[in-house]
Scaffold this motif. Sequence first.
Motif, PDB file in Angstrom:
ATOM      1  N   SER A  50       4.745   8.663   8.296  1.00 47.75           N
ATOM      2  CA  SER A  50       5.044   9.067   6.917  1.00 47.75           C
ATOM      3  C   SER A  50       5.428   7.868   6.051  1.00 47.75           C
ATOM      4  O   SER A  50       5.032   7.786   4.888  1.00 47.75           O
ATOM      5  CB  SER A  50       6.152  10.127   6.898  1.00 47.75           C
ATOM      6  OG  SER A  50       7.343   9.610   7.447  1.00 47.75           O
ATOM      7  N   THR A  51       6.157   6.933   6.600  1.00 44.39           N
ATOM      8  CA  THR A  51       6.523   5.725   5.857  1.00 44.39           C
ATOM      9  C   THR A  51       5.282   4.902   5.532  1.00 44.39           C
ATOM     10  O   THR A  51       5.126   4.406   4.419  1.00 44.39           O
ATOM     11  CB  THR A  51       7.517   4.876   6.667  1.00 44.39           C
ATOM     12  OG1 THR A  51       8.652   5.668   6.987  1.00 44.39           O
ATOM     13  CG2 THR A  51       7.945   3.647   5.903  1.00 44.39           C
ATOM     14  N   ILE A  52       4.390   4.775   6.499  1.00 46.95           N
ATOM     15  CA  ILE A  52       3.173   4.001   6.296  1.00 46.95           C
ATOM     16  C   ILE A  52       2.304   4.644   5.219  1.00 46.95           C
ATOM     17  O   ILE A  52       1.755   3.972   4.357  1.00 46.95           O
ATOM     18  CB  ILE A  52       2.403   3.852   7.629  1.00 46.95           C
ATOM     19  CG1 ILE A  52       3.237   2.978   8.577  1.00 46.95           C
ATOM     20  CG2 ILE A  52       1.020   3.267   7.415  1.00 46.95           C
ATOM     21  CD1 ILE A  52       2.804   3.017   9.999  1.00 46.95           C
ATOM     22  N   THR A  65      -9.520  -0.149   3.038  1.00 40.87           N
ATOM     23  CA  THR A  65      -9.613  -0.699   4.385  1.00 40.87           C
ATOM     24  C   THR A  65      -8.268  -1.293   4.742  1.00 40.87           C
ATOM     25  O   THR A  65      -7.755  -2.156   4.038  1.00 40.87           O
ATOM     26  CB  THR A  65     -10.703  -1.783   4.475  1.00 40.87           C
ATOM     27  OG1 THR A  65     -11.943  -1.211   4.078  1.00 40.87           O
ATOM     28  CG2 THR A  65     -10.829  -2.313   5.887  1.00 40.87           C
ATOM     29  N   VAL A  66      -7.704  -0.811   5.836  1.00 31.67           N
ATOM     30  CA  VAL A  66      -6.383  -1.245   6.280  1.00 31.67           C
ATOM     31  C   VAL A  66      -6.554  -2.017   7.578  1.00 31.67           C
ATOM     32  O   VAL A  66      -7.108  -1.498   8.547  1.00 31.67           O
ATOM     33  CB  VAL A  66      -5.449  -0.024   6.500  1.00 31.67           C
ATOM     34  CG1 VAL A  66      -4.079  -0.476   6.951  1.00 31.67           C
ATOM     35  CG2 VAL A  66      -5.349   0.804   5.235  1.00 31.67           C
ATOM     36  N   TYR A  67      -6.092  -3.257   7.578  1.00 35.59           N
ATOM     37  CA  TYR A  67      -6.142  -4.092   8.772  1.00 35.59           C
ATOM     38  C   TYR A  67      -4.756  -4.079   9.398  1.00 35.59           C
ATOM     39  O   TYR A  67      -3.775  -4.423   8.740  1.00 35.59           O
ATOM     40  CB  TYR A  67      -6.545  -5.528   8.412  1.00 35.59           C
ATOM     41  CG  TYR A  67      -7.907  -5.618   7.780  1.00 35.59           C
ATOM     42  CD1 TYR A  67      -9.050  -5.684   8.570  1.00 35.59           C
ATOM     43  CD2 TYR A  67      -8.058  -5.638   6.409  1.00 35.59           C
ATOM     44  CE1 TYR A  67     -10.306  -5.769   8.005  1.00 35.59           C
ATOM     45  CE2 TYR A  67      -9.311  -5.717   5.815  1.00 35.59           C
ATOM     46  CZ  TYR A  67     -10.425  -5.779   6.632  1.00 35.59           C
ATOM     47  OH  TYR A  67     -11.663  -5.850   6.063  1.00 35.59           O
ATOM     48  N   THR A  68      -4.679  -3.672  10.653  1.00 37.85           N
ATOM     49  CA  THR A  68      -3.377  -3.539  11.317  1.00 37.85           C
ATOM     50  C   THR A  68      -3.428  -4.154  12.706  1.00 37.85           C
ATOM     51  O   THR A  68      -4.481  -4.541  13.200  1.00 37.85           O
ATOM     52  CB  THR A  68      -2.975  -2.051  11.460  1.00 37.85           C
ATOM     53  OG1 THR A  68      -3.845  -1.422  12.409  1.00 37.85           O
ATOM     54  CG2 THR A  68      -3.039  -1.322  10.143  1.00 37.85           C
ATOM     55  N   ASP A  69      -2.247  -4.171  13.316  1.00 36.59           N
ATOM     56  CA  ASP A  69      -2.185  -4.504  14.734  1.00 36.59           C
ATOM     57  C   ASP A  69      -2.233  -3.186  15.513  1.00 36.59           C
ATOM     58  O   ASP A  69      -2.536  -2.147  14.948  1.00 36.59           O
ATOM     59  CB  ASP A  69      -0.942  -5.341  15.054  1.00 36.59           C
ATOM     60  CG  ASP A  69       0.350  -4.664  14.654  1.00 36.59           C
ATOM     61  OD1 ASP A  69       0.328  -3.485  14.254  1.00 36.59           O
ATOM     62  OD2 ASP A  69       1.406  -5.306  14.742  1.00 36.59           O
ATOM     63  N   GLY A  70      -1.923  -3.212  16.767  1.00 35.62           N
ATOM     64  CA  GLY A  70      -2.051  -2.036  17.613  1.00 35.62           C
ATOM     65  C   GLY A  70      -0.858  -1.096  17.609  1.00 35.62           C
ATOM     66  O   GLY A  70      -0.782  -0.212  18.464  1.00 35.62           O
ATOM     67  N   ALA A  73       2.001   3.811  15.288  1.00 31.74           N
ATOM     68  CA  ALA A  73       2.243   4.582  14.066  1.00 31.74           C
ATOM     69  C   ALA A  73       1.051   4.496  13.117  1.00 31.74           C
ATOM     70  O   ALA A  73       0.903   5.341  12.236  1.00 31.74           O
ATOM     71  CB  ALA A  73       3.505   4.101  13.368  1.00 31.74           C
ATOM     72  N   TYR A  74       0.173   3.501  13.300  1.00 31.03           N
ATOM     73  CA  TYR A  74      -1.017   3.373  12.467  1.00 31.03           C
ATOM     74  C   TYR A  74      -2.167   4.249  12.960  1.00 31.03           C
ATOM     75  O   TYR A  74      -3.149   4.431  12.249  1.00 31.03           O
ATOM     76  CB  TYR A  74      -1.507   1.921  12.426  1.00 31.03           C
ATOM     77  CG  TYR A  74      -0.527   0.926  11.861  1.00 31.03           C
ATOM     78  CD1 TYR A  74      -0.042   1.054  10.572  1.00 31.03           C
ATOM     79  CD2 TYR A  74      -0.112  -0.162  12.612  1.00 31.03           C
ATOM     80  CE1 TYR A  74       0.843   0.135  10.049  1.00 31.03           C
ATOM     81  CE2 TYR A  74       0.767  -1.096  12.094  1.00 31.03           C
ATOM     82  CZ  TYR A  74       1.241  -0.936  10.812  1.00 31.03           C
ATOM     83  OH  TYR A  74       2.109  -1.847  10.298  1.00 31.03           O
ATOM     84  N   ASP A  75      -2.094   4.782  14.161  1.00 26.86           N
ATOM     85  CA  ASP A  75      -3.194   5.543  14.754  1.00 26.86           C
ATOM     86  C   ASP A  75      -3.676   6.715  13.898  1.00 26.86           C
ATOM     87  O   ASP A  75      -4.879   6.932  13.778  1.00 26.86           O
ATOM     88  CB  ASP A  75      -2.824   6.028  16.155  1.00 26.86           C
ATOM     89  CG  ASP A  75      -2.763   4.888  17.163  1.00 26.86           C
ATOM     90  OD1 ASP A  75      -3.283   3.798  16.853  1.00 26.86           O
ATOM     91  OD2 ASP A  75      -2.189   5.089  18.249  1.00 26.86           O
TER      92      ASP A  75
END
Length: 157
Positions: A50-52, A65-70, A73-75
Motif C-alpha cells: 500500500s505504501t508503494i 515502468t518501475v525498476y525495482t530490486d527483488g 512488496a513490489y511483487d
Amino acid sequence: GRERDQESRSRGLSTRGRGSYDGDKPPVFTLVDRGSDDRYVVPAKSADESTIRLLLADHDEESLTVYTDGFRAYDPLEEDDAFTRKYVVHGDGEYADGDIHVNSCESHASLTRRWLSPHRGVSKDKLTPYLRAFQLRCELYRKPGDEALKHALDAAL
C-alpha cells in the motif's frame, strides 16, 4: 581461529535486518525519475504494497515502468496494468541487466545516508525535514548560479 571460552560480543542495540517505524528505524524509499533525473527520498511508516502504491500514484503517463530490486512488496505491481515492473534480484548476484537496474536509487540512498551521518540521532519525527533539506541541496547543486539562487528563494518562500 582458536576456540573461545565465551560467546562473541552481541551487536548491542542494533539489530539485523530491515527496520520498522515502531522500532525507530523507519523505512525510506528512494525514487529516481529516469526521464528528468529528479530524485526523491521519502520516509514511510511501513514498507508494504500500500505504501508503494501511494508513492507511485502521482504519475502522468498511461503506463509506468518501475525498476525495482527483488523486495517482495513490489511483487503485486506485476499484476497491475498501470505498471510494468522490471527487476533485478541482488540475492542471486544480479545487479544490472541492460537498462534494468536500481543503481541510481542505491547511489542516491548512499549519499543520503552519508549526509545524515553527522546529524547523529535524527528523530523519526524530524526525518522528513532533514530529507527535504538534502533533496533541496541536491537540486541546487545541479543548477547553474542564478538559477540555483532563484530555486532556493522559491523553496524558502
